[in-house]
Structure formats: structure tokens, C-alpha cells
Scaffold this active site. Structure first.
Site, PDB file in Angstrom:
ATOM      1  N   ASP A 141       4.629   1.736  -3.269  1.00  0.00           N
ATOM      2  CA  ASP A 141       4.201   0.793  -3.918  1.00  0.00           C
ATOM      3  C   ASP A 141       5.344  -0.411  -4.406  1.00  0.00           C
ATOM      4  O   ASP A 141       6.442  -0.009  -4.317  1.00  0.00           O
ATOM      5  CB  ASP A 141       3.629   1.208  -5.493  1.00  0.00           C
ATOM      6  CG  ASP A 141       2.996   0.145  -5.519  1.00  0.00           C
ATOM      7  OD1 ASP A 141       2.157  -0.624  -5.396  1.00  0.00           O
ATOM      8  OD2 ASP A 141       2.002   0.515  -6.596  1.00  0.00           O
ATOM      9  N   GLY A 142       4.787  -1.645  -4.156  1.00  0.00           N
ATOM     10  CA  GLY A 142       5.907  -2.636  -4.587  1.00  0.00           C
ATOM     11  C   GLY A 142       5.811  -3.660  -3.377  1.00  0.00           C
ATOM     12  O   GLY A 142       7.127  -4.580  -3.996  1.00  0.00           O
ATOM     13  N   GLY A 177       4.110  -6.095  -2.242  1.00  0.00           N
ATOM     14  CA  GLY A 177       3.693  -7.393  -2.347  1.00  0.00           C
ATOM     15  C   GLY A 177       4.826  -7.575  -3.574  1.00  0.00           C
ATOM     16  O   GLY A 177       4.581  -8.910  -3.562  1.00  0.00           O
ATOM     17  N   HIS A 182       6.001  -5.561   3.384  1.00  0.00           N
ATOM     18  CA  HIS A 182       5.651  -4.349   4.045  1.00  0.00           C
ATOM     19  C   HIS A 182       6.835  -4.686   4.936  1.00  0.00           C
ATOM     20  O   HIS A 182       7.112  -3.437   5.110  1.00  0.00           O
ATOM     21  CB  HIS A 182       4.283  -4.942   4.457  1.00  0.00           C
ATOM     22  CG  HIS A 182       3.012  -5.035   3.241  1.00  0.00           C
ATOM     23  ND1 HIS A 182       3.476  -3.673   2.839  1.00  0.00           N
ATOM     24  CD2 HIS A 182       2.178  -5.608   3.857  1.00  0.00           C
ATOM     25  CE1 HIS A 182       2.083  -4.019   1.847  1.00  0.00           C
ATOM     26  NE2 HIS A 182       1.096  -5.075   2.680  1.00  0.00           N
ATOM     27  N   THR A 217      -7.400   4.689   2.212  1.00  0.00           N
ATOM     28  CA  THR A 217      -8.513   4.840   2.319  1.00  0.00           C
ATOM     29  C   THR A 217      -9.166   3.296   1.868  1.00  0.00           C
ATOM     30  O   THR A 217     -10.003   2.549   2.808  1.00  0.00           O
ATOM     31  CB  THR A 217     -10.001   5.907   1.994  1.00  0.00           C
ATOM     32  OG1 THR A 217      -9.234   5.972   0.865  1.00  0.00           O
ATOM     33  CG2 THR A 217      -9.656   6.793   3.443  1.00  0.00           C
ATOM     34  N   GLU A 218      -8.816   3.606   0.993  1.00  0.00           N
ATOM     35  CA  GLU A 218      -9.195   2.002   0.370  1.00  0.00           C
ATOM     36  C   GLU A 218      -8.292   0.247   0.914  1.00  0.00           C
ATOM     37  O   GLU A 218      -8.260  -0.392   0.493  1.00  0.00           O
ATOM     38  CB  GLU A 218      -8.839   1.675  -2.197  1.00  0.00           C
ATOM     39  CG  GLU A 218      -9.548   3.003  -2.551  1.00  0.00           C
ATOM     40  CD  GLU A 218      -8.830   4.505  -2.170  1.00  0.00           C
ATOM     41  OE1 GLU A 218      -7.985   4.995  -1.597  1.00  0.00           O
ATOM     42  OE2 GLU A 218     -10.394   5.246  -2.509  1.00  0.00           O
ATOM     43  N   ASN A 219      -7.121   0.951   1.370  1.00  0.00           N
ATOM     44  CA  ASN A 219      -6.849  -0.493   1.824  1.00  0.00           C
ATOM     45  C   ASN A 219      -6.894  -1.025   2.937  1.00  0.00           C
ATOM     46  O   ASN A 219      -6.693  -2.160   2.894  1.00  0.00           O
ATOM     47  CB  ASN A 219      -5.428   0.239   2.674  1.00  0.00           C
ATOM     48  CG  ASN A 219      -4.485   0.772   1.909  1.00  0.00           C
ATOM     49  OD1 ASN A 219      -3.003   0.972   1.432  1.00  0.00           O
ATOM     50  ND2 ASN A 219      -4.594  -0.866   0.012  1.00  0.00           N
ATOM     51  N   TRP A 220      -8.394  -0.814   3.507  1.00  0.00           N
ATOM     52  CA  TRP A 220      -8.646  -1.454   4.383  1.00  0.00           C
ATOM     53  C   TRP A 220      -9.903  -2.158   3.839  1.00  0.00           C
ATOM     54  O   TRP A 220     -10.042  -3.548   4.785  1.00  0.00           O
ATOM     55  CB  TRP A 220     -10.293  -0.612   4.972  1.00  0.00           C
ATOM     56  CG  TRP A 220     -10.009   0.961   6.015  1.00  0.00           C
ATOM     57  CD1 TRP A 220      -9.945   2.008   5.585  1.00  0.00           C
ATOM     58  CD2 TRP A 220      -9.062   0.894   7.535  1.00  0.00           C
ATOM     59  NE1 TRP A 220      -8.846   3.073   6.602  1.00  0.00           N
ATOM     60  CE2 TRP A 220      -8.473   1.767   8.017  1.00  0.00           C
ATOM     61  CE3 TRP A 220      -8.702  -0.449   8.397  1.00  0.00           C
ATOM     62  CZ2 TRP A 220      -8.343   2.399   8.478  1.00  0.00           C
ATOM     63  CZ3 TRP A 220      -8.021  -0.932   9.470  1.00  0.00           C
ATOM     64  CH2 TRP A 220      -7.561   0.969   9.472  1.00  0.00           C
TER      65      TRP A 220
HETATM   66  C1  FPP Z   1       2.337  -0.487  -1.192  1.00  0.00           C
HETATM   67  O1  FPP Z   1       2.573  -1.954  -1.675  1.00  0.00           O
HETATM   68  C2  FPP Z   1       2.199  -0.031   0.225  1.00  0.00           C
HETATM   69  C3  FPP Z   1       1.282  -0.103   1.082  1.00  0.00           C
HETATM   70  C4  FPP Z   1      -0.199  -1.002   1.074  1.00  0.00           C
HETATM   71  C5  FPP Z   1       2.032  -0.198   2.803  1.00  0.00           C
HETATM   72  C6  FPP Z   1       2.823   0.785   2.398  1.00  0.00           C
HETATM   73  C7  FPP Z   1       3.456   0.281   3.826  1.00  0.00           C
HETATM   74  C8  FPP Z   1       4.921   0.544   4.389  1.00  0.00           C
HETATM   75  C9  FPP Z   1       6.081   0.657   3.546  1.00  0.00           C
HETATM   76  C10 FPP Z   1       5.378  -0.282   5.554  1.00  0.00           C
HETATM   77  C11 FPP Z   1       4.894   0.319   6.715  1.00  0.00           C
HETATM   78  C12 FPP Z   1       5.035   1.752   6.534  1.00  0.00           C
HETATM   79  C13 FPP Z   1       5.355   2.765   7.153  1.00  0.00           C
HETATM   80  C14 FPP Z   1       5.402   3.865   7.755  1.00  0.00           C
HETATM   81  C15 FPP Z   1       5.924   1.900   8.758  1.00  0.00           C
HETATM   82  P1  FPP Z   1       1.385  -3.170  -2.171  1.00  0.00           P
HETATM   83  O2  FPP Z   1       1.079  -4.416  -0.688  1.00  0.00           O
HETATM   84  O3  FPP Z   1       0.083  -2.598  -2.907  1.00  0.00           O
HETATM   85  O4  FPP Z   1       2.786  -3.810  -3.132  1.00  0.00           O
HETATM   86  P2  FPP Z   1       1.549  -4.532  -4.520  1.00  0.00           P
HETATM   87  O5  FPP Z   1       1.597  -2.990  -5.516  1.00  0.00           O
HETATM   88  O6  FPP Z   1       3.077  -4.979  -5.179  1.00  0.00           O
HETATM   89  O7  FPP Z   1       1.167  -5.134  -4.300  1.00  0.00           O
END
Ligand code: FPP
Length: 253
Positions: free
Chosen positions: A25-26, A28, A42, A71-74
Site C-alpha cells: 500500500d502507498g 498513490g 505504481h 476485487t474492489e480495485n476495479w
Molecule cells: C496500493 O496503493 C497498491 C495497489 C492497489 C496496487 C499494487 C500494485 C503494484 C505494487 C504494482 C504492480 C504490481 C505488480 C505485481 C508488478 P494505493 O494506490 O492504494 O496507494 P494509496 O493508498 O497511497 O493511494
């Protein structure tokens, strides 16, 4: 793969977690802090995935599960979902030979069938190529959600009861585990979440019954092999009681 890691950092090889699961996480926030687009977070996060997969293999972790897309990330903006799928595909293609060389098997937990067809094709190719690798299992959780996983398992069991392949009395905890995406895998001994959030976010809820949890304040793109090793050291110092009392103390709970 030879490594001095265990010797150098004093990890006890007999007390390594068999299965480490990570909520990455993190990304973003990492990008936002730099006034960059989230997608660049990412992208940087993918580099961290590479280094942590390599480190886990060097250290001798048997199973590493990474929560890459829920599943929620969609429900995220279309452009972000598209970018994440592109990054995944890129990772799976670019790491294919490295996984093969390092004896790592790729597996997916989650609704693989919901991913774009081109991503599925690359995943299937890498899974087939690495199927006999046995030094480490790398699980990518993709379109994964625990509630979906458990619901699907219940439906599969119900169908088997309906067709008399199973009877009501056959329902045990082991039977339920055998109908999850993680069938035949050990439960995670250690779940790490980065970016300082204290939640499981629909990740391995059944399997996490006795997992040790470690929350790191580090944003995933900044997470390093050194911190990973520090967390493993912290894990090795913990007293896991599984609801019982330990031999060394009589007042544990
Ligand atoms: C959460 O950070 C992260 C994700 C939803 C995606 C994780 C993906 C990767 C690490 C890169 C691609 C994966 C691979 C296996 C190559 P967030 O976007 O929720 O961060 P935030 O909470 O700071 O907004």
C-alpha cells in the site's frame, strides 16, 4: 541462488516464516508527495516488487503472496485500472526468465478469468513455464477478495453436496481450506502492510486466523530489502501461541 543474507543479518533459518503475505500500500501517496501521477507510484511499486521477490527467494521464504489488485480495485478510474493491468503484464513478461532461473513458481489467487485476455495469456504462459519450480511459490493476488473467495468456496461445496459427491458431515475446516484459492498452501505466518494503515482490506481473512501482523509506515515504493529483513527479525522474536500457553511461561494468553 547463493546468499550471505542469513549469515549477515542473523536470521534464524529454522524460524523463518513459511509464508509471507504483503499488502503493498502507498503507491498513490508516494506519487502525490512528489506531485506525480498515481500511475508513476505504481510503476515505482513494480520495482519494489522485483527487489522483494528476489530478497524473499534469497532468504529462503517458501511462499510469498503479494496483494496486487483487489476485487474492489476495479472501481478505480478506468485509466488507473488500465495502467495497473499494463504494469502487471509487463512484470509477468519481463520477469519470466528470472523466475525460471531462480526456480520460482508463479501462481495467481483471485478471479484470473476477470483480467483482460492479453494479461491472462501472459500469466498462463509464465505459470506453465514455471510449473515445476519448487524453491519458492510466488502468489500474485489479482482481482482477489477474501469474501469472494469464501463465497465461491461455499458455492462449490454446496454444489458437491447437491450432487452427493459430499455429505453435510464432510464439512470441516480443512474441507473449506481446500476450496480456497490457497488450497494446499500453508496459512501466512506473517502479513506485512505498508503505508501505516491498520486494516486487512479483504485479504486472506480465513487464512489470517493466526498470522502475525506487521504494519510498516513506509510507502510501498520506498520499501527495501533491508526493512524486509528487519521485519523478519522482528517476527522471529515473537512468541506465537496459537491461543495456547507457551512452555516457557504460564501466564501467556
Ligand atoms: C496500493 O496503493 C497498491 C495497489 C492497489 C496496487 C499494487 C500494485 C503494484 C505494487 C504494482 C504492480 C504490481 C505488480 C505485481 C508488478 P494505493 O494506490 O492504494 O496507494 P494509496 O493508498 O497511497 O493511494
Amino acid at each position: 541462488m547463493k546468499s550471505n543474507l542469513i549469515k549477515d543479518v542473523i536470521l534464524n533459518p529454522s524460524r523463518l516464516p513459511s509464508h509471507v503475505a504483503i499488502i503493498m500500500d502507498g503507491n498513490g501517496r508516494w506519487a502525490k508527495k512528489r506531485l506525480m501521477n498515481r500511475v508513476l507510484g505504481h510503476e515505482q511499486g513494480s520495482q519494489t516488487v522485483r527487489s522483494i521477490v528476489t530478497a524473499a527467494r534469497e532468504i529462503g521464504i517458501g511462499t510469498l503472496t503479494l496483494y496486487a489488485f483487489s476485487t474492489e480495485n476495479w472501481a478505480r478510474p478506468k485509466s488507473e485500472v488500465k495502467a495497473l493491468m499494463m504494469l502487471l503484464k509487463k512484470f509477468i513478461v519481463s520477469e519470466r526468465q528470472t523466475l525460471l532461473k531462480n526456480n520460482i513458481r508463479l501462481n495467481i489467487i483471485g478471479q484470473k478469468h476477470k483480467l483482460p485476455q492479453d494479461v491472462q495469456n501472459e500469466i498462463d504462459a509464465t505459470m506453465a513455464l514455471t510449473i515445476n519450480n519448487d524453491a519458492m511459490l510466488l502468489n500474485l493476488a489479482l482481482s482477489y477478495g477474501s469474501r469472494e473467495e469464501i463465497t465461491t468456496a461455499v458455492k462449490k461445496i454446496a454444489r458437491k453436496i447437491e450432487s452427493r459427491e459430499l455429505s453435510f458431515e464432510d464439512i470441516t475446516q480443512d474441507l473449506i481450506s481446500d476450496h480456497l484459492y490457497t488450497k494446499a498452501m500453508p496459512d501466512p505466518d506473517l502479513i506485512i502492510r505498508t503505508s501505516g494503515e491498520y486494516r486487512l482490506s479483504n485479504f486472506l481473512l480465513w487464512q489470517a486466523a493466526y498470522s502475525e501482523i506487521y504494519i510498516s509506515d513506509t510507502l510501498w515504493p520506498d520499501f527495501t530489502k533491508d526493512e524486509f529483513i528487519e521485519i523478519l527479525k522482528n517476527f522471529q522474536e515473537r512468541d506465537r501461541r496459537f491461543g495456547k500457553v507457551t512452555c516457557s511461561t504460564s501466564n501467556g494468553g
